[in-house]
Design an enzyme around this catalytic site. Structure first.
Site, PDB file in Angstrom:
ATOM      1  N   ASN A   1    -105.762 -63.586 -42.458  1.00  0.00           N
ATOM      2  CA  ASN A   1    -104.463 -63.664 -41.787  1.00  0.00           C
ATOM      3  C   ASN A   1    -104.395 -64.794 -40.748  1.00  0.00           C
ATOM      4  O   ASN A   1    -103.300 -65.160 -40.292  1.00  0.00           O
ATOM      5  CB  ASN A   1    -104.091 -62.321 -41.129  1.00  0.00           C
ATOM      6  CG  ASN A   1    -103.680 -61.248 -42.126  1.00  0.00           C
ATOM      7  OD1 ASN A   1    -103.863 -60.053 -41.885  1.00  0.00           O
ATOM      8  ND2 ASN A   1    -103.100 -61.654 -43.258  1.00  0.00           N
TER       9      ASN A   1
ATOM     10  N   ASP B   1     -99.135 -52.563 -44.978  1.00  0.00           N
ATOM     11  CA  ASP B   1     -98.536 -53.800 -45.499  1.00  0.00           C
ATOM     12  C   ASP B   1     -97.019 -53.689 -45.631  1.00  0.00           C
ATOM     13  O   ASP B   1     -96.491 -52.606 -45.893  1.00  0.00           O
ATOM     14  CB  ASP B   1     -99.176 -54.117 -46.860  1.00  0.00           C
ATOM     15  CG  ASP B   1     -99.012 -55.576 -47.245  1.00  0.00           C
ATOM     16  OD1 ASP B   1     -98.579 -56.378 -46.388  1.00  0.00           O
ATOM     17  OD2 ASP B   1     -99.325 -55.924 -48.401  1.00  0.00           O
TER      18      ASP B   1
HETATM   19  C1  IPE Z   1    -103.645 -57.244 -45.932  1.00  0.00           C
HETATM   20  O1  IPE Z   1    -102.322 -57.595 -46.100  1.00  0.00           O
HETATM   21  C2  IPE Z   1    -104.007 -57.285 -44.480  1.00  0.00           C
HETATM   22  C3  IPE Z   1    -103.313 -56.338 -43.616  1.00  0.00           C
HETATM   23  C4  IPE Z   1    -102.473 -55.408 -43.981  1.00  0.00           C
HETATM   24  C5  IPE Z   1    -103.618 -56.480 -42.225  1.00  0.00           C
HETATM   25  P1  IPE Z   1    -101.867 -59.070 -46.512  1.00  0.00           P
HETATM   26  O2  IPE Z   1    -100.401 -59.024 -46.580  1.00  0.00           O
HETATM   27  O3  IPE Z   1    -102.487 -60.055 -45.614  1.00  0.00           O
HETATM   28  O4  IPE Z   1    -102.538 -59.211 -47.944  1.00  0.00           O
HETATM   29  P2  IPE Z   1    -102.137 -60.108 -49.178  1.00  0.00           P
HETATM   30  O5  IPE Z   1    -102.055 -61.516 -48.688  1.00  0.00           O
HETATM   31  O6  IPE Z   1    -100.830 -59.615 -49.691  1.00  0.00           O
HETATM   32  O7  IPE Z   1    -103.245 -59.882 -50.160  1.00  0.00           O
HETATM   33  C1  IPE Z   2     -98.837 -56.368 -42.812  1.00  0.00           C
HETATM   34  O1  IPE Z   2     -97.557 -56.844 -43.047  1.00  0.00           O
HETATM   35  C2  IPE Z   2     -99.335 -56.723 -41.439  1.00  0.00           C
HETATM   36  C3  IPE Z   2    -100.255 -57.866 -41.409  1.00  0.00           C
HETATM   37  C4  IPE Z   2    -100.807 -58.440 -42.430  1.00  0.00           C
HETATM   38  C5  IPE Z   2    -100.545 -58.411 -40.087  1.00  0.00           C
HETATM   39  P1  IPE Z   2     -97.306 -58.303 -43.616  1.00  0.00           P
HETATM   40  O2  IPE Z   2     -97.119 -59.227 -42.458  1.00  0.00           O
HETATM   41  O3  IPE Z   2     -98.370 -58.680 -44.568  1.00  0.00           O
HETATM   42  O4  IPE Z   2     -95.934 -58.107 -44.368  1.00  0.00           O
HETATM   43  P2  IPE Z   2     -95.491 -58.764 -45.743  1.00  0.00           P
HETATM   44  O5  IPE Z   2     -96.565 -58.477 -46.741  1.00  0.00           O
HETATM   45  O6  IPE Z   2     -95.332 -60.228 -45.491  1.00  0.00           O
HETATM   46  O7  IPE Z   2     -94.197 -58.080 -46.068  1.00  0.00           O
HETATM   47 MG    MG Z   3     -98.583 -58.442 -46.569  1.00  0.00          MG
END
Ligand code: IPE
Ligand code: IPE
Ligand code: MG
Length: 229
Positions: free
Chosen positions: A60, A12
């Site tokens: 997502n 993340d």
């Molecule tokens: C969880 O991260 C999913 C992945 C890392 C692929 P998100 O960024 O989607 O999760 P939330 O929305 O902060 O819970």
């Molecule tokens: C994790 O990074 C990857 C995916 C969820 C695809 P994020 O895209 O969630 O990054 P933040 O949380 O917005 O920084």
């Molecule tokens: Mg994230």
């Protein structure tokens, strides 16, 4: 010092990493793919046998068309460009998640890479359109559609119907970027996992964070509900 056999990572913080540099979110995801390669090497060098990474959740899909499209393209590029390298390094590639959500082209590329790397000794499981609840519902549906007798369905039989069948439960779950939640990741499998949270954003994850996670893990007393007399 005990070391984990299976590490699972919620990768993340890609978006925040990009925003901090004034770059588009997809640049963060690209840097995230490089961090994944780094993490894989660190795991193999440390004797870890399984690495499961959360790359795209069932939730997502709610993101912008631009980001989802960019991520899908990135996945497709990753799969084709890493083919030889994964094979050479003895990496068995595997996808967990609701594959039917992915394009037919991507599904074919995944199946092809899984077959090509099937004999690898180190397993990289990539969670794509993955949600723990969705996986559990699909496993239940599978057992029902097989006409299984209710009394035959025990924990082992249920686990065999999950996408992770044949993969041991994770010993250690790492989440980067400072968020302290599971976000629907490995709900069944993480029942007795140890957790390590770091504020590091995933594209910056490297040797120091990895070693800190291993050191924290080594200090944990995994009682699993039991007690020494
Ligand atoms: C969880 O991260 C999913 C992945 C890392 C692929 P998100 O960024 O989607 O999760 P939330 O929305 O902060 O819970
Ligand atoms: C994790 O990074 C990857 C995916 C969820 C695809 P994020 O895209 O969630 O990054 P933040 O949380 O917005 O920084
Ligand atoms: Mg994230």
């Amino acid at each position: 010092m005990s070391s984990p056999r299976h590490i699972a990572v919620i990768m993340d913080g890609n978006g925040r990493w990009a925003a901090a540099k004034g770059l588009p979110r997809i640049a963060g995801h690209r840097a995230g793919a490089e961090a994944l390669d780094r993490a894989m090497h660190l795991c193999r060098d440390a004797g870890v046998e399984y690495l499961t990474v959360y790359a795209f959740s069932t939730e997502n899909w709610k993101r912008s068309e631009e980001e989802v499209g960019g991520l899908m393209r990135l996945l497709s590029i990753y799969i084709s460009s890493k083919r030889k390298e994964l094979k050479k390094n003895g990496v068995r590639f595997r996808v967990i998640g609701r594959r039917s959500d992915l394009s037919e082209k991507l599904q074919r590329e995944i199946a092809d890479l899984e077959a090509f790397t099937a004999d690898g000794a180190f397993t990289l499981a990539v969670a794509l359109s993955y949600g723990g609840r969705d996986e559990i519902v699909r496993a239940a549906r599978k057992a029902l559609s097989e006409g299984m007798a209710p009394g035959d369905l025990d924990e082992a039989a249920f686990a065999q119907r999950l996408d992770t069948a044949g993969i041991p439960d994770p010993d250690l779950v790492i989440r980067t970027s400072g968020e302290l939640r599971l976000s629907n990741f490995l709900l069944w499998q993480a029942a007795y996992a140890e957790f390590f949270f770091t504020g590091t954003l995933w594209p910056d994850f490297g040797k120091d964070d990895f070693e800190a996670a291993l050191a924290a893990f080594a200090k944990r007393d995994r009682r699993m509900g039991g007690r020494k007399q």
